[in-house]
Design an enzyme around this catalytic site. Structure first.
Site, PDB file in Angstrom:
ATOM      1  N   HIS A 166     -51.552  -4.330  25.868  1.00 36.90           N
ATOM      2  CA  HIS A 166     -51.033  -2.973  26.091  1.00 36.90           C
ATOM      3  C   HIS A 166     -51.444  -2.469  27.471  1.00 36.90           C
ATOM      4  O   HIS A 166     -50.610  -1.939  28.223  1.00 36.90           O
ATOM      5  CB  HIS A 166     -51.568  -2.043  25.000  1.00 36.90           C
ATOM      6  CG  HIS A 166     -51.262  -0.600  25.213  1.00 36.90           C
ATOM      7  ND1 HIS A 166     -50.224   0.050  24.561  1.00 36.90           N
ATOM      8  CD2 HIS A 166     -51.843   0.349  26.005  1.00 36.90           C
ATOM      9  CE1 HIS A 166     -50.188   1.319  24.941  1.00 36.90           C
ATOM     10  NE2 HIS A 166     -51.165   1.521  25.822  1.00 36.90           N
ATOM     11  N   GLU A 167     -52.701  -2.648  27.825  1.00 34.22           N
ATOM     12  CA  GLU A 167     -53.181  -2.172  29.127  1.00 34.22           C
ATOM     13  C   GLU A 167     -52.567  -2.970  30.272  1.00 34.22           C
ATOM     14  O   GLU A 167     -52.260  -2.411  31.335  1.00 34.22           O
ATOM     15  CB  GLU A 167     -54.707  -2.244  29.182  1.00 34.22           C
ATOM     16  CG  GLU A 167     -55.411  -1.366  28.155  1.00 34.22           C
ATOM     17  CD  GLU A 167     -54.988   0.089  28.228  1.00 34.22           C
ATOM     18  OE1 GLU A 167     -54.612   0.552  29.324  1.00 34.22           O
ATOM     19  OE2 GLU A 167     -55.020   0.770  27.191  1.00 34.22           O
ATOM     20  N   GLU A 215     -46.390   5.143  26.858  1.00 30.38           N
ATOM     21  CA  GLU A 215     -47.203   4.521  25.805  1.00 30.38           C
ATOM     22  C   GLU A 215     -46.330   3.692  24.861  1.00 30.38           C
ATOM     23  O   GLU A 215     -46.713   2.592  24.463  1.00 30.38           O
ATOM     24  CB  GLU A 215     -47.959   5.602  25.014  1.00 30.38           C
ATOM     25  CG  GLU A 215     -49.070   6.289  25.786  1.00 30.38           C
ATOM     26  CD  GLU A 215     -50.121   5.310  26.287  1.00 30.38           C
ATOM     27  OE1 GLU A 215     -50.506   4.396  25.536  1.00 30.38           O
ATOM     28  OE2 GLU A 215     -50.553   5.455  27.449  1.00 30.38           O
ATOM     29  N   HIS A 225     -49.236  -1.538  31.176  1.00 32.79           N
ATOM     30  CA  HIS A 225     -49.314  -0.396  32.091  1.00 32.79           C
ATOM     31  C   HIS A 225     -49.420  -0.868  33.537  1.00 32.79           C
ATOM     32  O   HIS A 225     -48.844  -0.260  34.447  1.00 32.79           O
ATOM     33  CB  HIS A 225     -50.529   0.470  31.749  1.00 32.79           C
ATOM     34  CG  HIS A 225     -50.333   1.360  30.570  1.00 32.79           C
ATOM     35  ND1 HIS A 225     -49.248   2.203  30.433  1.00 32.79           N
ATOM     36  CD2 HIS A 225     -51.093   1.552  29.464  1.00 32.79           C
ATOM     37  CE1 HIS A 225     -49.344   2.880  29.299  1.00 32.79           C
ATOM     38  NE2 HIS A 225     -50.453   2.498  28.691  1.00 32.79           N
TER      39      HIS A 225
END
Length: 406
Positions: free
Chosen positions: A145-146, A227, A149
């Site tokens: 997930h990070e 997100e 980003h």
């Protein structure tokens, strides 16, 4: 269908330009009230200058300021091999050319964030609570997930919007401080100037109150959408949506908040680090989508980890379902079409690291030395301890203190 939809990049540009216009109008209103009509241009320029100064500081030093204020300590592969290996796997899966720096924050509340102005300056930070609660496949979901980003340049976008929001708030706050503590603005000597001044002041007051609210709404709306996108991309990088879903479930149900987090840094975390009820319904000023919905979407797509699968489930599940998340440009991007498959997730329930190993890491970073006694007691010696020997508090055995290499 996708070709008929404007891209997320275009929306991001629109949001940025809209916030820039709000910023200029705030500066112009400030200048008009205190300098007259000719002060509008000067006020607008002044607002832009403030934004540029803050932006330059954030661009070149923002990540280090964020990491330092969070109390993050950098780790190597020798410190936590499993964490390092997971980040390396996700670096390969996401197509990043450079390995991000890895940091740990000494905080029992599980959470994580990524920072850095671009893929070549990225860092990933996790809390000690995350390592002591999550299994390897759950950690892989969080790191994926990070990484999303990072590759989507969300950090840079949110930095630009966040600094713009900060400049708007500073200008609005300065207006009210000067107004109530510094007296009125410039008086007009022309006939009817007093009435014009009052009308101008009322309009300026209304705009100064409304502008920060509008800017925050835009900033948080963009944050929520990014997100969702990071969840979808993370599931594609790992090929295992359940890992991230299970991690979000553990993070959202853990008690407490991240001690070093604040309203400025909160949008950077994977789950709102300040919210006591992390699964609360989404609102206009929510930094993150409801965690319960994020979990339902990830579990709803099952083995279909494509962007199309996530988007279809999002349309059915999310309360904030207006518009689209992914576009034709997204679907064609090499970030997604060429993403490498991660190593198959292994369902292991044990946490990535024990609480004692994480504690030992931070003690070592603070300069403490350790001596293990035969009776099972681990003696932690402060860096300013002067003697060469120490006695065990349990059995009384005398131990030589290891010397710090210079």
């Amino acid at each position: 269908m996708w070709s008929q939809i404007s891209s997320n990049r275009q929306k991001s540009i629109f949001y940025s330009l809209f916030m820039a216009a709000v910023l200029v109008f705030v500066g112009a209103a400030f200048g008009m009230v205190y300098l007259g009509e000719e002060g509008a241009v000067a006020g607008g320029v002044f607002a832009v200058v403030i934004w540029l100064i803050l932006l330059l500081i954030s661009y070149y030093s923002g990540d280090q300021i964020f990491l330092s204020s969070s109390g993050a300590k950098r780790v190597t592969q020798d410190d936590f091999p499993m964490l390092f290996n997971v980040v390396e796997e996700m670096k390969i899966a996401s197509g990043l050319a450079r390995m991000p720096n890895i940091y740990i924050i000494d905080d029992p509340s599980p959470n994580a964030f990524a920072t850095g102005r671009g893929p070549n300056k990225a860092s990933v930070a996790v809390t000690s609570g995350l390592l002591s609660r999550l299994s390897r496949d759950e950690l892989q979901g969080v790191i994926a997930h990070e990484m999303s980003h990072v590759v989507n340049r969300d950090i840079l976008l949110m930095m630009v919007l966040g600094v713009m929001l900060g400049a708007i708030v500073i200008m609005a706050d300065a207006f009210f401080r000067v107004r109530f503590w510094g007296g009125g603005g410039r008086r007009s000597s022309s006939k009817g100037g007093g009435q014009e001044q009052i009308i101008l002041l009322v309009i300026a007051l209304f705009f100064m109150i409304l502008a920060p609210i509008m800017a925050r709404m835009i900033y948080f709306a963009v944050s929520r959408r990014r997100e969702y996108l990071a969840d979808a991309c993370g599931a594609q990088f790992t090929r295992y949506p359940e890992g991230l879903a299970s991690a979000l479930e553990k993070i959202s149900t853990a008690p407490g908040s991240v001690r070093t987090a604040n309203r400025v840094t909160a949008p950077m975390y994977i789950v709102n680090p300040l919210s006591k009820v992390k699964s609360a319904a989404v609102g206009l000023f929510s930094t993150h989508p409801p965690t319960e919905e994020r979990i339902r979407i990830l579990r709803g797509i099952g083995g279909g980890y494509s962007l199309a699968s996530y988007h279809a489930e999002w349309k059915k599940t999310a309360s904030d379902r207006k518009g689209v998340l992914f576009t034709a440009e997204d679907m064609k991007s090499k970030i997604f079409t060429q993403a490498a498959a991660a190593a198959p997730a292994v369902s292991v329930s044990e946490p990535v690291a024990s609480k004692s190993s994480v504690s030992d890491f931070f003690w070592k970073k603070e300069g403490y030395r350790g001596v293990e006694c035969d009776c099972g007691v681990k003696i932690k010696i402060p860096p300013d301890f002067k003697n060469n020997f120490i006695h065990c508090t349990k059995c009384g055995k005398k131990h030589a203190i290891p010397q710090v290499s210079r």
